[in-house]
Design an enzyme around this catalytic site. Structure first.
Site, PDB file in Angstrom:
ATOM      1  N   ASP A  29       0.856  -1.190   0.000  1.00 33.78           N
ATOM      2  CA  ASP A  29       0.000   0.000   0.000  1.00 33.78           C
ATOM      3  C   ASP A  29       0.893   1.242   0.000  1.00 33.78           C
ATOM      4  OD1 ASP A  29      -3.198   0.535   1.197  1.00 33.78           O
ATOM      5  OD2 ASP A  29      -1.783   2.189   1.062  1.00 33.78           O
ATOM      6  N   HIS A  98      -9.769  -5.553  -3.162  1.00 31.19           N
ATOM      7  CA  HIS A  98      -8.419  -5.692  -2.601  1.00 31.19           C
ATOM      8  C   HIS A  98      -8.507  -6.106  -1.149  1.00 31.19           C
ATOM      9  CE1 HIS A  98      -9.804  -1.526  -2.407  1.00 31.19           C
ATOM     10  NE2 HIS A  98      -9.165  -1.427  -1.249  1.00 31.19           N
ATOM     11  N   HIS A 100      -6.643  -6.166   2.383  1.00 32.96           N
ATOM     12  CA  HIS A 100      -5.571  -5.550   3.160  1.00 32.96           C
ATOM     13  C   HIS A 100      -4.967  -6.603   4.095  1.00 32.96           C
ATOM     14  CE1 HIS A 100      -6.773  -1.222   2.456  1.00 32.96           C
ATOM     15  NE2 HIS A 100      -7.946  -1.791   2.231  1.00 32.96           N
TER      16      HIS A 100
HETATM   17  P1  5GP Z   1      -9.686   1.061   0.483  1.00 33.51           P
HETATM   18  O1  5GP Z   1      -9.997   2.240   1.348  1.00 33.51           O
HETATM   19  O2  5GP Z   1     -10.322   1.177  -0.873  1.00 33.51           O
HETATM   20  O3  5GP Z   1     -10.021  -0.245   1.163  1.00 33.51           O
HETATM   21  O4  5GP Z   1      -8.124   1.026   0.320  1.00 33.51           O
HETATM   22  C1  5GP Z   1      -7.465   1.512  -0.802  1.00 33.51           C
HETATM   23  C2  5GP Z   1      -5.995   1.509  -0.474  1.00 33.51           C
HETATM   24  O5  5GP Z   1      -5.266   1.692  -1.673  1.00 33.51           O
HETATM   25  C3  5GP Z   1      -5.571   2.637   0.476  1.00 33.51           C
HETATM   26  O6  5GP Z   1      -5.000   2.075   1.645  1.00 33.51           O
HETATM   27  C4  5GP Z   1      -4.583   3.437  -0.347  1.00 33.51           C
HETATM   28  O7  5GP Z   1      -3.481   3.893   0.425  1.00 33.51           O
HETATM   29  C5  5GP Z   1      -4.143   2.457  -1.419  1.00 33.51           C
HETATM   30  N1  5GP Z   1      -3.769   3.088  -2.677  1.00 33.51           N
HETATM   31  C6  5GP Z   1      -4.463   4.052  -3.337  1.00 33.51           C
HETATM   32  N2  5GP Z   1      -3.836   4.381  -4.483  1.00 33.51           N
HETATM   33  C7  5GP Z   1      -2.737   3.580  -4.547  1.00 33.51           C
HETATM   34  C8  5GP Z   1      -1.691   3.463  -5.514  1.00 33.51           C
HETATM   35  O8  5GP Z   1      -1.650   4.145  -6.545  1.00 33.51           O
HETATM   36  N3  5GP Z   1      -0.724   2.560  -5.262  1.00 33.51           N
HETATM   37  C9  5GP Z   1      -0.731   1.782  -4.133  1.00 33.51           C
HETATM   38  N4  5GP Z   1       0.284   0.922  -3.970  1.00 33.51           N
HETATM   39  N5  5GP Z   1      -1.711   1.874  -3.207  1.00 33.51           N
HETATM   40  C10 5GP Z   1      -2.699   2.767  -3.421  1.00 33.51           C
END
Ligand code: 5GP
Ligand code: ZN
Length: 138
Positions: A29, A98, A100
């Site tokens: 992340d 995704h 985590h």
């Molecule tokens: P969500 O809130 O959708 O469960 O988590 C999305 C995650 O994707 C967040 O923790 C954020 O930091 C990560 N993220 C967003 N954009 C990118 C990116 O361009 N590259 C990477 N490696 N992680 C990302």
């Protein structure tokens, strides 16, 4: 294509990839909640977990299972919290499934999954169970 995780899967956007398998990619992340915060994604785009093909779901969970130990060991962590924000209302910000994997330590200040919820309930377990069995055809 605008999906950022599809672009990472295709290698169009850089990411710190830790595993690449036939149906799944895992990468760090970019804004880690803790050192070693890994995201595991299906290679085929799906917004919600309900949209995953069974083969993609199998592959996703297999990779999560395979990486949980190595992530913990690599970071010297005591455990890992593993979770999915599934849908806008849950705080999902990237509409590509995704998982985590976040390393945890005994005094890291974070809570359990239970701490997300204020525990607002109103229905009897038997009613809820009946409704879910009906919806699931089980
Ligand atoms: P969500 O809130 O959708 O469960 O988590 C999305 C995650 O994707 C967040 O923790 C954020 O930091 C990560 N993220 C967003 N954009 C990118 C990116 O361009 N590259 C990477 N490696 N992680 C990302
Ligand atoms: Zn995508």
């Amino acid at each position: 294509m605008s999906c950022i995780f599809c672009r990472i899967v295709k290698g169009e956007i850089p990411a710190e990839v830790v595993a690449r398998e036939s149906d799944v990619v895992a990468f760090l992340d970019v804004q880690p909640l803790a050192d070693g915060h890994v995201l595991v994604v299906p290679q085929a785009h799906a917004a919600a977990i309900e949209d995953l093909e069974p083969v993609a779901a199998d592959a996703l969970f297999r990779t999560v299972t395979r990486l949980a130990g190595p992530v913990r060991e690599a970071l010297g962590a005591a455990g890992t919290t593993i979770g999915i924000n599934n849908g806008d209302a849950t705080g999902q910000t990237i509409p590509h499934v995704h998982v985590h994997i976040v390393p945890r330590w005994p005094d890291d200040g974070a809570g359990s999954v239970h701490t997300i919820f204020p525990r607002k309930t109103s229905r009897a377990l038997s009613d809820v169970g009946k409704a879910i069995r009906k919806a699931a055809g089980s």
